[in-house]
Motif scaffolding. Sequence first.
Motif, mmCIF file in Angstrom:
data_model
loop_
_atom_site.group_PDB
_atom_site.id
_atom_site.type_symbol
_atom_site.label_atom_id
_atom_site.label_comp_id
_atom_site.label_asym_id
_atom_site.label_seq_id
_atom_site.Cartn_x
_atom_site.Cartn_y
_atom_site.Cartn_z
ATOM 1 N N ALA A 1 -21.288 -44.928 -25.196
ATOM 2 C CA ALA A 1 -22.099 -45.902 -25.001
ATOM 3 C C ALA A 1 -21.735 -47.020 -23.796
ATOM 4 N N ILE A 2 -20.466 -47.098 -24.005
ATOM 5 C CA ILE A 2 -19.858 -47.967 -22.791
ATOM 6 C C ILE A 2 -20.015 -47.615 -21.477
ATOM 7 N N TRP A 3 -19.810 -45.999 -21.392
ATOM 8 C CA TRP A 3 -20.056 -45.290 -20.286
ATOM 9 C C TRP A 3 -21.536 -45.420 -19.674
ATOM 10 N N ARG A 4 -22.328 -45.210 -20.671
ATOM 11 C CA ARG A 4 -24.005 -45.549 -20.150
ATOM 12 C C ARG A 4 -24.256 -46.858 -19.616
ATOM 13 N N SER A 5 -23.596 -47.868 -20.387
ATOM 14 C CA SER A 5 -23.906 -49.025 -19.993
ATOM 15 C C SER A 5 -23.222 -49.506 -18.674
ATOM 16 N N ALA A 6 -22.296 -49.210 -18.244
ATOM 17 C CA ALA A 6 -21.454 -49.181 -17.088
ATOM 18 C C ALA A 6 -22.340 -48.605 -16.165
ATOM 19 N N VAL A 7 -22.602 -47.114 -16.276
ATOM 20 C CA VAL A 7 -23.382 -46.338 -15.140
ATOM 21 C C VAL A 7 -24.608 -47.071 -14.895
ATOM 22 N N THR A 8 -25.307 -47.448 -15.768
ATOM 23 C CA THR A 8 -26.734 -48.263 -15.574
ATOM 24 C C THR A 8 -26.500 -49.158 -14.704
ATOM 25 N N ALA A 9 -25.323 -50.119 -14.875
ATOM 26 C CA ALA A 9 -25.133 -51.313 -13.925
ATOM 27 C C ALA A 9 -24.679 -51.060 -12.756
ATOM 28 N N THR A 10 -24.054 -49.796 -12.456
ATOM 29 C CA THR A 10 -23.258 -49.832 -11.281
ATOM 30 C C THR A 10 -23.544 -48.358 -10.263
ATOM 31 N N HIS A 11 -24.187 -47.659 -11.038
ATOM 32 C CA HIS A 11 -24.521 -46.209 -10.221
ATOM 33 C C HIS A 11 -26.018 -45.886 -10.177
ATOM 34 N N ASP A 12 -26.513 -46.957 -9.232
ATOM 35 C CA ASP A 12 -27.952 -46.904 -9.171
ATOM 36 C C ASP A 12 -28.394 -45.745 -8.217
ATOM 37 N N PHE A 13 -27.531 -45.107 -7.539
ATOM 38 C CA PHE A 13 -27.519 -44.117 -6.792
ATOM 39 C C PHE A 13 -27.706 -42.723 -7.352
ATOM 40 N N LEU A 14 -27.437 -42.560 -8.643
ATOM 41 C CA LEU A 14 -27.074 -41.521 -9.497
ATOM 42 C C LEU A 14 -28.523 -40.963 -10.151
#
Length: 155
Positions: free
Chosen positions: A28-41
């Motif tokens: 869940a932390i991974w998902r939260s962080a990736v949503t916030a920082t990996h808009d290119f994914l």
Amino acid sequence: MDETPHENAAELRIRPSQGPTDYAPLAAIWRSAVTATHDFLAETDREEIESTLESDDFPAVWLDVAELDGRQVGFSGVLNGNLEMLFVDAGRRGVGIGTKLLTHAIEEHEVRTVDVNEQNAQAVEFYMRRGFQVVGRSETDDAGRPYPLLHLSLS
């Protein structure tokens, strides 16, 4: 991503993962962080990566968990001196958790290298400001997806 001390930073504790019981909160932390920082994914790539976190990725590394008041707020994963992952809950970014996780990984697990998505400018800046330098680049990520990686080494 400027990380400055927060009044709660003293209560931050870093501990080894307890294994599978930690995996769902860490995902869940991974998902939260990736949503916030990996808009290119791309969404399909995000889903593919997330689907292997608990079964493949977490068990393959030494996981340390950052807790604030007993609640998981970030984690790092290390393998053979390489920082394989470092993620902080999006709502807790910028208060020093990432810095403490990185310092712990360097001091306790002798981390000297990390690969970072080139498109994640905040992460690149985070590591560069903490003494890492670019020593190489790959056109794709480790799975061959079209996300260039910068290979960083601690100077």
